[in-house]
Motif scaffolding. Structure first.
Motif, PDB file in Angstrom:
ATOM      1  N   LEU A  73       0.807  -1.283  -0.087  1.00  0.00           N
ATOM      2  CA  LEU A  73       0.083  -0.023   0.040  1.00  0.00           C
ATOM      3  C   LEU A  73       0.796   1.180   0.046  1.00  0.00           C
ATOM      4  O   LEU A  73       0.606   2.126  -0.600  1.00  0.00           O
ATOM      5  N   GLU A  74       2.050   1.223   0.740  1.00  0.00           N
ATOM      6  CA  GLU A  74       2.823   2.283   0.825  1.00  0.00           C
ATOM      7  C   GLU A  74       3.391   2.609  -0.536  1.00  0.00           C
ATOM      8  O   GLU A  74       3.722   3.751  -1.137  1.00  0.00           O
ATOM      9  N   ARG A  75       3.927   1.583  -1.373  1.00  0.00           N
ATOM     10  CA  ARG A  75       4.287   1.584  -2.742  1.00  0.00           C
ATOM     11  C   ARG A  75       3.409   2.286  -3.682  1.00  0.00           C
ATOM     12  O   ARG A  75       3.715   3.239  -4.655  1.00  0.00           O
ATOM     13  N   ARG A  76       2.024   2.000  -3.291  1.00  0.00           N
ATOM     14  CA  ARG A  76       1.011   2.554  -4.287  1.00  0.00           C
ATOM     15  C   ARG A  76       0.565   3.789  -3.752  1.00  0.00           C
ATOM     16  O   ARG A  76      -0.519   4.483  -4.314  1.00  0.00           O
ATOM     17  N   GLY A  77       0.994   4.542  -2.687  1.00  0.00           N
ATOM     18  CA  GLY A  77       0.832   5.859  -2.225  1.00  0.00           C
ATOM     19  C   GLY A  77      -0.538   5.921  -1.185  1.00  0.00           C
ATOM     20  O   GLY A  77      -1.026   6.915  -1.313  1.00  0.00           O
TER      21      GLY A  77
END
Length: 287
Positions: free
Chosen positions: A271-275
């Motif tokens: 989720l962090e990678r996807r902002g």
């Protein structure tokens, strides 16, 4: 295809599942291995061994007895957790077979590993690429790359059956623990299997899966539901992973809490990678 047989087989005994496919169950039951690791034997006049399992003397003896002096074309490993690959070395010494399959991988994870540590002694003679094949009794075994549970995970396709290792299990969802476990890769690998036309899955742990595409859709849906749940929990306040686990997995067996924390972490990294979330030291908050 023969009717799928349930996972109540005795330990260290050869059980014939269908023509050309048999299994031997290792005596390593746990909260993460169910009744134990299932080692599969493919072929009749000659054999290939999939996931030789833990290096337990009684298990290696049982495999040697099950092979019964037949030529062993290859010892195939889906990945290098210690409940899957360590017996490859003693079995290769006894049978003079080559060890092929997944790439070597031995990592230290963040904190003590919940499910199984890596086998640092695994040394393959050849690493199979995605789509690469070997032959057993004139029939083809094909490597299917399925990273996610580990980055080196392979499944093996043979005569309508797919041997799924830990990527798809017959009794539980798969543990995905960073830094090597990757939730995005796991989801992509599930989608890859959903597009295949395998008739039955034989996992390393748990019962055969006789409705593969439906079951894979269920697993994907479960992960997407878990993702939405995690996003909902961190939308209003920043939470640490233990707090997310306590809310998302009420009543969870305490032995499984570290694994649940690993899977939550894998979701959060994705989720962090996807902002969609932000990390604030030990806390996570919706972006």
């Amino acid at each position: 295809m023969a009717q799928a047989q349930p996972m109540d087989a005795p330990y260290a005994k050869l059980v014939q599942l269908e023509t050309g496919i048999a299994r031997v169950l290792a005596h390593n039951p746990s909260a993460f291995t169910y009744f134990g690791t299932q080692t599969y034997l493919l072929g009749e006049r000659e054999v290939a061994v999939i996931d030789p399992g833990p290096d337990l003397p009684e298990h290696v003896d049982a495999l040697e007895q099950a092979i019964g002096g037949r030529p062993v074309v290859a010892i195939l490993c889906t990945h290098t957790h210690r409940d899957h690959s360590p017996a490859s070395k003693p079995l290769a010494e006894r049978t003079q077979a080559t060890i092929v399959g997944c790439a070597p991988l031995a990592l230290a994870t963040v904190g003590p590993r919940a499910d199984a540590s890596f086998d640092g002694d695994y040394v393959p003679n050849h690493v199979l690429a995605d789509g690469e094949t070997i032959e057993v009794d004139g029939k083809t075994v094909t490597a299917v790359a399925t990273p996610g549970h580990t980055s080196n995970h392979l499944c093996f396709a043979y005569e309508g059956a797919l041997f799924t290792g830990d990527h798809v299990m017959g009794w539980s969802t798969t543990v995905v623990v960073p830094p090597d476990g990757d939730m995005a890769a796991y989801m992509q690998s599930l989608d890859k299997l959903r597009q295949r036309e395998d008739i039955i899955y034989y996992p390393a742990h748990g019962d055969p899966v006789t409705n593969p595409q439906q079951y894979v859709r269920h697993l994907s849906g479960h992960r997407m539901q878990r993702e939405r749940q995690i996003l909902g929990l961190v939308r209003d306040e920043a939470l640490a992973i233990p707090d997310i686990v306590a809310n998302a997995y009420p009543g969870l067996d305490p032995r499984l809490v570290p694994a649940a924390g690993g899977s939550v972490f894998a979701h959060l990294v994705d989720l962090e990678r996807r902002g969609l979330v932000q990390r604030q030291e030990e806390l996570w908050k919706a972006a």
